[in-house]
Design a protein around this motif. Sequence first.
Motif, PDB file in Angstrom:
ATOM      1  N   THR A   1       0.565   9.155  -6.669  1.00 62.11           N
ATOM      2  CA  THR A   1      -0.447  10.166  -6.358  1.00 62.11           C
ATOM      3  C   THR A   1      -0.504  11.178  -7.496  1.00 62.11           C
ATOM      4  O   THR A   1       0.517  11.548  -8.039  1.00 62.11           O
ATOM      5  CB  THR A   1      -0.050  10.914  -5.062  1.00 62.11           C
ATOM      6  OG1 THR A   1       0.247   9.955  -4.070  1.00 62.11           O
ATOM      7  CG2 THR A   1      -1.161  11.835  -4.576  1.00 62.11           C
ATOM      8  N   GLY A   2      -1.706  11.623  -7.802  1.00 63.81           N
ATOM      9  CA  GLY A   2      -1.806  12.729  -8.756  1.00 63.81           C
ATOM     10  C   GLY A   2      -2.232  12.312 -10.146  1.00 63.81           C
ATOM     11  O   GLY A   2      -2.397  13.159 -11.025  1.00 63.81           O
ATOM     12  N   LEU A   3      -2.426  11.005 -10.323  1.00 61.36           N
ATOM     13  CA  LEU A   3      -2.864  10.540 -11.647  1.00 61.36           C
ATOM     14  C   LEU A   3      -4.233  11.126 -12.000  1.00 61.36           C
ATOM     15  O   LEU A   3      -4.564  11.322 -13.174  1.00 61.36           O
ATOM     16  CB  LEU A   3      -2.925   9.006 -11.632  1.00 61.36           C
ATOM     17  CG  LEU A   3      -2.939   8.301 -12.965  1.00 61.36           C
ATOM     18  CD1 LEU A   3      -1.695   8.632 -13.765  1.00 61.36           C
ATOM     19  CD2 LEU A   3      -3.033   6.799 -12.752  1.00 61.36           C
TER      20      LEU A   3
ATOM     21  N   SER B   1      -7.662   6.931  -8.165  1.00 58.67           N
ATOM     22  CA  SER B   1      -7.061   6.489  -9.431  1.00 58.67           C
ATOM     23  C   SER B   1      -7.676   5.203  -9.975  1.00 58.67           C
ATOM     24  O   SER B   1      -7.610   4.948 -11.175  1.00 58.67           O
ATOM     25  CB  SER B   1      -5.554   6.264  -9.255  1.00 58.67           C
ATOM     26  OG  SER B   1      -4.965   7.350  -8.657  1.00 58.67           O
ATOM     27  N   ILE B   2      -8.238   4.371  -9.104  1.00 54.20           N
ATOM     28  CA  ILE B   2      -8.745   3.074  -9.580  1.00 54.20           C
ATOM     29  C   ILE B   2     -10.224   2.862  -9.208  1.00 54.20           C
ATOM     30  O   ILE B   2     -11.051   2.585 -10.075  1.00 54.20           O
ATOM     31  CB  ILE B   2      -7.873   1.911  -9.027  1.00 54.20           C
ATOM     32  CG1 ILE B   2      -6.435   2.059  -9.553  1.00 54.20           C
ATOM     33  CG2 ILE B   2      -8.449   0.549  -9.423  1.00 54.20           C
ATOM     34  CD1 ILE B   2      -5.423   1.144  -8.921  1.00 54.20           C
ATOM     35  N   LEU B   3     -10.553   2.991  -7.928  1.00 52.45           N
ATOM     36  CA  LEU B   3     -11.893   2.610  -7.478  1.00 52.45           C
ATOM     37  C   LEU B   3     -13.016   3.478  -8.050  1.00 52.45           C
ATOM     38  O   LEU B   3     -14.135   2.995  -8.228  1.00 52.45           O
ATOM     39  CB  LEU B   3     -11.958   2.611  -5.945  1.00 52.45           C
ATOM     40  CG  LEU B   3     -11.092   1.552  -5.247  1.00 52.45           C
ATOM     41  CD1 LEU B   3     -11.241   1.621  -3.750  1.00 52.45           C
ATOM     42  CD2 LEU B   3     -11.444   0.146  -5.745  1.00 52.45           C
TER      43      LEU B   3
ATOM     44  N   VAL C   1      -5.512   7.523  -2.711  1.00 56.71           N
ATOM     45  CA  VAL C   1      -4.938   7.426  -4.062  1.00 56.71           C
ATOM     46  C   VAL C   1      -5.596   6.283  -4.836  1.00 56.71           C
ATOM     47  O   VAL C   1      -5.992   6.446  -6.002  1.00 56.71           O
ATOM     48  CB  VAL C   1      -3.403   7.217  -3.986  1.00 56.71           C
ATOM     49  CG1 VAL C   1      -2.811   6.979  -5.369  1.00 56.71           C
ATOM     50  CG2 VAL C   1      -2.730   8.414  -3.334  1.00 56.71           C
ATOM     51  N   LEU C   2      -5.726   5.141  -4.167  1.00 51.59           N
ATOM     52  CA  LEU C   2      -6.344   3.987  -4.830  1.00 51.59           C
ATOM     53  C   LEU C   2      -7.785   4.298  -5.216  1.00 51.59           C
ATOM     54  O   LEU C   2      -8.240   3.928  -6.302  1.00 51.59           O
ATOM     55  CB  LEU C   2      -6.293   2.760  -3.914  1.00 51.59           C
ATOM     56  CG  LEU C   2      -4.914   2.112  -3.768  1.00 51.59           C
ATOM     57  CD1 LEU C   2      -4.938   1.032  -2.703  1.00 51.59           C
ATOM     58  CD2 LEU C   2      -4.455   1.510  -5.102  1.00 51.59           C
TER      59      LEU C   2
ATOM     60  N   LYS D   1       0.825  -1.215   0.000  1.00 51.97           N
ATOM     61  CA  LYS D   1       0.000   0.000   0.000  1.00 51.97           C
ATOM     62  C   LYS D   1       0.864   1.273   0.000  1.00 51.97           C
ATOM     63  O   LYS D   1       0.477   2.304  -0.542  1.00 51.97           O
ATOM     64  CB  LYS D   1      -0.966   0.010   1.181  1.00 51.97           C
ATOM     65  CG  LYS D   1      -0.317   0.143   2.529  1.00 51.97           C
ATOM     66  CD  LYS D   1      -1.342   0.458   3.606  1.00 51.97           C
ATOM     67  CE  LYS D   1      -0.592   0.773   4.891  1.00 51.97           C
ATOM     68  NZ  LYS D   1      -1.402   1.275   5.948  1.00 51.97           N
ATOM     69  N   HIS D   2       2.086   1.182   0.601  1.00 51.28           N
ATOM     70  CA  HIS D   2       2.967   2.356   0.623  1.00 51.28           C
ATOM     71  C   HIS D   2       3.389   2.760  -0.786  1.00 51.28           C
ATOM     72  O   HIS D   2       3.763   3.901  -1.016  1.00 51.28           O
ATOM     73  CB  HIS D   2       4.231   2.071   1.445  1.00 51.28           C
ATOM     74  CG  HIS D   2       3.943   1.806   2.885  1.00 51.28           C
ATOM     75  ND1 HIS D   2       3.342   2.742   3.691  1.00 51.28           N
ATOM     76  CD2 HIS D   2       4.154   0.726   3.663  1.00 51.28           C
ATOM     77  CE1 HIS D   2       3.199   2.242   4.905  1.00 51.28           C
ATOM     78  NE2 HIS D   2       3.678   1.017   4.912  1.00 51.28           N
ATOM     79  N   LEU D   3       3.340   1.790  -1.697  1.00 49.69           N
ATOM     80  CA  LEU D   3       3.806   2.073  -3.057  1.00 49.69           C
ATOM     81  C   LEU D   3       2.770   2.825  -3.888  1.00 49.69           C
ATOM     82  O   LEU D   3       3.043   3.210  -5.023  1.00 49.69           O
ATOM     83  CB  LEU D   3       4.178   0.766  -3.759  1.00 49.69           C
ATOM     84  CG  LEU D   3       5.241  -0.069  -3.061  1.00 49.69           C
ATOM     85  CD1 LEU D   3       5.556  -1.294  -3.860  1.00 49.69           C
ATOM     86  CD2 LEU D   3       6.489   0.744  -2.854  1.00 49.69           C
TER      87      LEU D   3
END
Lengths: 367, 380
Positions: free
Chosen positions: A194-196, A340-342, A336-337, A187-189
């Motif tokens: 961030t920022g996409l 950018s994804i959810l 971020v997740l 998750k740290h990765l």
Amino acid sequence: MTNSITNRQMFFIIFLTLTTYTTIDLPQIMAQTAGRSSWIPIMAMSVIFGAAAMIITKLNNMYHGKVFFDYSQEITGKFFSRLIAWYYLLFFLIIGVYLKLKLVGLLKSNFLPQTPQIITLLMGISLFGYVAYKGITNIARMFEIIGALFLVITVGICVAMLLEGMSYNILPLFNVTETKEFMTKIKHLATPFTGLAVLFIIPFTSQNIKAPKVAFSTLLFIGLLYVLIVESTIMILGINNTIAFNDSFIEAIKIVELPVIERTDIFYLTFGLTSLFAGMIIMFLGIVEFACRLIPNVKRHVIVIAIGIIFFILCLFALNINNLKDVYLSFTPYLVLTASILIPVPLFIIARIKKRLHQNSGRRSPQ
Amino acid sequence: MMKCCKFLIVITISILFAAFLTGCRDSVDINDKLIATTVAADVKDGEIWFYVEIANIESGKSKDSGESAGNKYIVAKGHGKTITEARDNLDMQLNKPQYLSGARVLVFTERFAKEYLIEYLYRYRVDETYRKKGLTVITKEDPEDLYKSAHVKNASLGFFVEDIVETLDESGKSFKRTTMRLLENLSDNYTGILMPCIGLQDKEITIAGYSVISGSTVIGLLPAKESTGTIFLKADKPKFHIIVPYNDLNLTIEVLLNKRKITASYEDGKINYNIKTEFKAELMYGDKKTPYDFDDAAAREVSKTLTVMLKQQMSDAIERAQKEFECDYLQFDDIFRIKFPVEFQEMDWQKEFTNASANIDVKVDMSIKWGLDYGTYKVK
């Protein structure tokens, strides 16, 4: 003024937004998380976020001339659209405040130790506000120049670090014992990507048809650049020193011997700072663009001033948080997740289904 | 209304610009700082002593009377029970703030290094004003004597020592390790390193040898004269002149290490190293009158003798590290860790290293120095 950008400008927007702040502490995060095997999770995450970037750009391409706030109303309806827009606005605000404080900290520790932080805050916010007021097209043009310079300098310094570093510091490239922690700490990765979501404030046109391919390649390229930065830092500093320093990349640069240039760190930061400003500007622009859509009756310059004041107050509050980095890193990966994804993935699926249904009904209606 | 708005904008911009001027606080003229070029530390009578060499930028300027303003470098001293106390004591004597970004070398006396090596280097790491490309050396001498020796020549001790280490590194007679690299080794689970040890020879500064650091303390000295084998195993491109006996001649041969490959194997709990080296050797001159009749057969014979000598030097270097110092300053641990990372994590390397065996393979490519002919010919 047309609010559009070219694919090359998009490359630099993604590149600068994602890399500018990450480069400094990425080696430390990676050395702690995956040790010498860092390149594996970095490349894996860049492929995952590359796929996310493809989905976002495909979504943008389905609604040419519109930004996310406009077309999300067609996909989810007005209520959910506003809800999502508020989420992104707050997301950019949180990221922006953190990045701004990081920039202020960097300026204080490297250039302006005596200057009150409140002044550097004020100066930054006025500058970012003014540039954000000008809109995405002007910013994109500026990013092309800054991004190219930043890329050349960063890669050049990394290559010098690779040449001067010790290869045994990064070997073995794969260690089974280190891979056990990949899943627990993955998750740290998410933070380096961030920022996409800034892609949502850019209206696409017909010149962005190839944007999904460009976006995916950009993320892969960013992944490779991250690997280069992490490996070169570890080669110069060693794994233990890399973990010990918060800004390990800058510390590694300090040791590089370049002809003529004695203070390599100041040389890098001179160019690095321009790109740090660029990263901050795009975050500010994100907040302004969403706020303008959410409050359409208020003039843009009034919104910019109001956001500047709110931003300044939030920064002052955040300055008093002692372990700001830990607090930020504890919840940002989830934000971020989600951003950018959810959110983009379900929206993309719904948009595709709606489009197909619309096409089917269009085919049936003439019969 | 419009006038009022314009007035407000002008006032706001004026205040903003005025606020930006606070940045001027950070403007410090370099003349208002004391540029430190060397930091030396010693322990005397149970107290820590710091000796900071400061570049005297006033020295070039002549006073009204036309006299010189003194030496190019001055030394400030401070002492205390702890490192912090000693530094505070030193600061009380300085009329301007110290500028450590110019420090070339840290000089620790052996006494100081035995007790405070880790503490001071961690202090160095955390102090962002320190120049991070700097070197660290050990000495058995009194720092004041070292300063005197350098200042007699109007040279800075820091610059002088840095130049010696760099020159030796470039000529292949030694190796250079930055302080950050030492810190990396010191932060590892296992620490075995060599640090250059400077001394005085006829009152002149010289590299006396290499201090052996095991764990976090100095355990001995490897004299420079006896370090050739170690340099062949550690330096990047070592180059030495070796005298090889051949018939009644003593031939001086320049030996350059072209290739070194060290691989580790681990079988039945035994560690073995295979060291493959390739040297380029060039006959430079002999100690007798020419002709030397140095033909192919002679070259083969000299090459054979040289091979045995080089093999012996490297073998002795390994044995000395294992038996005399019981410390892996040859950094064989990294070679083993790279190949067997899992096994290495579970090992007590201090114990394992002393029992490791090594096979040394030496290849010598013998030739005569370009431009010379030592073959068979008659003297006219």
